[in-house]
Scaffold this active site. Structure first.
Site, mmCIF file in Angstrom:
data_model
loop_
_atom_site.group_PDB
_atom_site.id
_atom_site.type_symbol
_atom_site.label_atom_id
_atom_site.label_comp_id
_atom_site.label_asym_id
_atom_site.label_seq_id
_atom_site.Cartn_x
_atom_site.Cartn_y
_atom_site.Cartn_z
ATOM 1 N N SER A 14 0.821 -1.213 0.000
ATOM 2 C CA SER A 14 0.000 0.000 0.000
ATOM 3 C C SER A 14 0.857 1.266 0.000
ATOM 4 C CB SER A 14 -0.896 0.015 1.239
ATOM 5 O OG SER A 14 -1.499 1.275 1.349
ATOM 6 N N LYS A 65 -14.205 -4.100 1.535
ATOM 7 C CA LYS A 65 -14.985 -2.863 1.406
ATOM 8 C C LYS A 65 -16.488 -3.077 1.580
ATOM 9 C CE LYS A 65 -11.809 -0.231 -1.516
ATOM 10 N NZ LYS A 65 -11.709 0.663 -2.676
ATOM 11 N N ASP A 99 -13.792 7.010 -2.041
ATOM 12 C CA ASP A 99 -13.475 6.788 -3.464
ATOM 13 C C ASP A 99 -14.375 7.678 -4.320
ATOM 14 O OD1 ASP A 99 -11.548 4.823 -2.971
ATOM 15 O OD2 ASP A 99 -13.025 3.202 -3.011
ATOM 16 N N ARG A 146 -17.845 -5.707 -19.110
ATOM 17 C CA ARG A 146 -17.680 -7.026 -19.737
ATOM 18 C C ARG A 146 -18.862 -7.929 -19.384
ATOM 19 N NH1 ARG A 146 -12.527 -10.318 -17.747
ATOM 20 N NH2 ARG A 146 -13.697 -10.132 -15.794
ATOM 21 N N ARG A 150 -23.938 -6.791 -14.597
ATOM 22 C CA ARG A 150 -23.476 -5.890 -13.520
ATOM 23 C C ARG A 150 -23.709 -4.430 -13.916
ATOM 24 N NH1 ARG A 150 -17.535 -7.202 -11.263
ATOM 25 N NH2 ARG A 150 -18.285 -6.567 -9.211
HETATM 26 P P1 ATR Z 1 -12.806 -2.942 -8.227
HETATM 27 O O1 ATR Z 1 -13.351 -2.947 -6.821
HETATM 28 O O2 ATR Z 1 -11.368 -2.562 -8.318
HETATM 29 O O3 ATR Z 1 -13.675 -2.192 -9.187
HETATM 30 P P2 ATR Z 1 -13.929 -5.479 -9.062
HETATM 31 O O4 ATR Z 1 -15.144 -5.242 -8.250
HETATM 32 O O5 ATR Z 1 -13.316 -6.838 -9.078
HETATM 33 O O6 ATR Z 1 -12.756 -4.504 -8.642
HETATM 34 O O7 ATR Z 1 -14.251 -5.014 -10.566
HETATM 35 C C1 ATR Z 1 -13.338 -5.152 -11.603
HETATM 36 C C2 ATR Z 1 -13.914 -4.555 -12.877
HETATM 37 O O8 ATR Z 1 -12.962 -4.719 -13.936
HETATM 38 C C3 ATR Z 1 -15.193 -5.227 -13.346
HETATM 39 O O9 ATR Z 1 -15.985 -4.263 -14.021
HETATM 40 C C4 ATR Z 1 -14.643 -6.276 -14.309
HETATM 41 O O10 ATR Z 1 -15.571 -6.728 -15.270
HETATM 42 P P3 ATR Z 1 -16.569 -7.963 -14.900
HETATM 43 O O11 ATR Z 1 -17.695 -7.360 -14.095
HETATM 44 O O12 ATR Z 1 -17.002 -8.474 -16.207
HETATM 45 O O13 ATR Z 1 -15.763 -8.945 -14.111
HETATM 46 C C5 ATR Z 1 -13.566 -5.489 -14.983
HETATM 47 N N1 ATR Z 1 -12.533 -6.306 -15.627
HETATM 48 C C6 ATR Z 1 -11.558 -7.014 -15.015
HETATM 49 N N2 ATR Z 1 -10.785 -7.630 -15.928
HETATM 50 C C7 ATR Z 1 -11.278 -7.306 -17.162
HETATM 51 C C8 ATR Z 1 -10.927 -7.602 -18.508
HETATM 52 N N3 ATR Z 1 -9.864 -8.377 -18.796
HETATM 53 N N4 ATR Z 1 -11.662 -7.060 -19.507
HETATM 54 C C9 ATR Z 1 -12.722 -6.259 -19.239
HETATM 55 N N5 ATR Z 1 -13.112 -5.935 -17.983
HETATM 56 C C10 ATR Z 1 -12.402 -6.446 -16.962
#
Ligand code: ATR
Length: 269
Positions: A14, A65, A99, A146, A150
């Protein structure tokens, strides 16, 4: 001495300790910022233990979180987002989501007016905080993710609160971005890689582009955006301003933003 800290797992890398401790030194506060890695099973005990020990405040990071939500009294924004990243131990443990304020303040720092249309890529925790923060300012929200479901859940939630919001597949970015003035990547795409979540031809010079990724500071998305003349805001700004907001909630004094920014960037670079 006042003690502040971070709970999550892992927290070893961190950048919050040097950023916050630089602020304490600048403001002559007798305080320290330390990291803790409780197991999920002991999280509730850790929170009440921190309270009992007189710890003044905690930041909360992955994966806790959302888990800490029932252990604190969330403010209205944190309750809406459904995630906490800052706890202030006052008469009760109060929960905040800095955030969201961090995104708003990072845009404001760059004199970007929060109006018009935003495209938010991602619908995870960072995407949720970004969408709520910008919707609160009156920005029209377009979420592309993706996993479409969601994005759709988040957009529906915002619509129910009376905000303008829509959900999209990632392949709709090319039709959305030309009409947008704000673009935020909240996915991890671009972290330690030369990939961008957005096709380069979609970018234009009327955009302010913010990337939540801060390793590297200049992601492929921001490099492409800089080359087309867009305003670029790197991931360290979001990180800085969520910390600034937490510092101000905890101490009640104005944060020494420049000092925190220098400490953070020295640590990241
Ligand atoms: P954070 O709290 O950092 O936002 P998270 O809740 O795990 O972490 O969310 C990660 C985000 O990155 C999600 O929107 C995820 O898409 P999915 O909902 O489809 O999982 C997105 N993400 C992660 N890897 C990805 C990739 N290779 N291509 C597109 N979107 C990706």
């Amino acid at each position: 001495m006042d003690v502040y800290g971070l709970i999550g797992n892992p927290v070893g890398h961190s950048v919050s300790p040097p950023m916050h401790e630089a602020a304490y030194e600048e403001c002559d506060l007798d305080a320290r910022y330390v990291t803790f890695e409780p197991s999920e099973d002991s999280l509730a005990q850790a929170i009440s233990g921190a309270d009992a020990l007189g710890i003044r405040g905690l930041n909360v990071t992955i994966p806790y979180k959302q888990t800490v939500l029932p252990m604190v009294e969330p403010d209205p924004v944190a309750a809406r987002i459904g995630a906490i990243n800052t706890i202030a131990f006052n008469s009760t443990p109060e929960g905040y989501n800095t955030d969201a304020a961090g995104v708003r303040r990072a845009f404001e720092h760059h004199d970007i007016s929060l109006t018009g249309k935003a495209v938010i890529v991602g619908a995870g925790g960072a995407g949720r905080a970004t969408a709520h923060a910008l919707a609160d300012e009156g920005v029209t929200i377009q979420i592309a993710n993706r996993t479409y479901s969601r994005a759709s859940e988040l957009a529906t939630e915002l619509q129910k609160l009376g905000f303008e919001a829509s959900s999209h597949e990632l392949d709709e970015l090319s039709t959305l971005i030309p009409g947008a003035n704000l673009l935020v990547n909240t996915t991890s795409v671009g972290m330690d890689s030369a990939k961008s979540p957005v096709p380069r031809p979609d970018l234009h010079d009327d955009l302010a582009v913010m990337d939540a990724v801060y390793t590297p500071l200049e992601t492929k998305l921001l490099k492409d955006a800089r080359e087309v003349g867009a305003t670029c805001i790197d991931g360290a700004w979001m990180l800085l301003y969520q910390g600034v907001e937490a510092f101000e909630i905890w101490t009640g004094i104005e944060a020494p933003i420049e000092v925190m920014n220098r400490a953070l960037r020295a640590h990241l670079e």
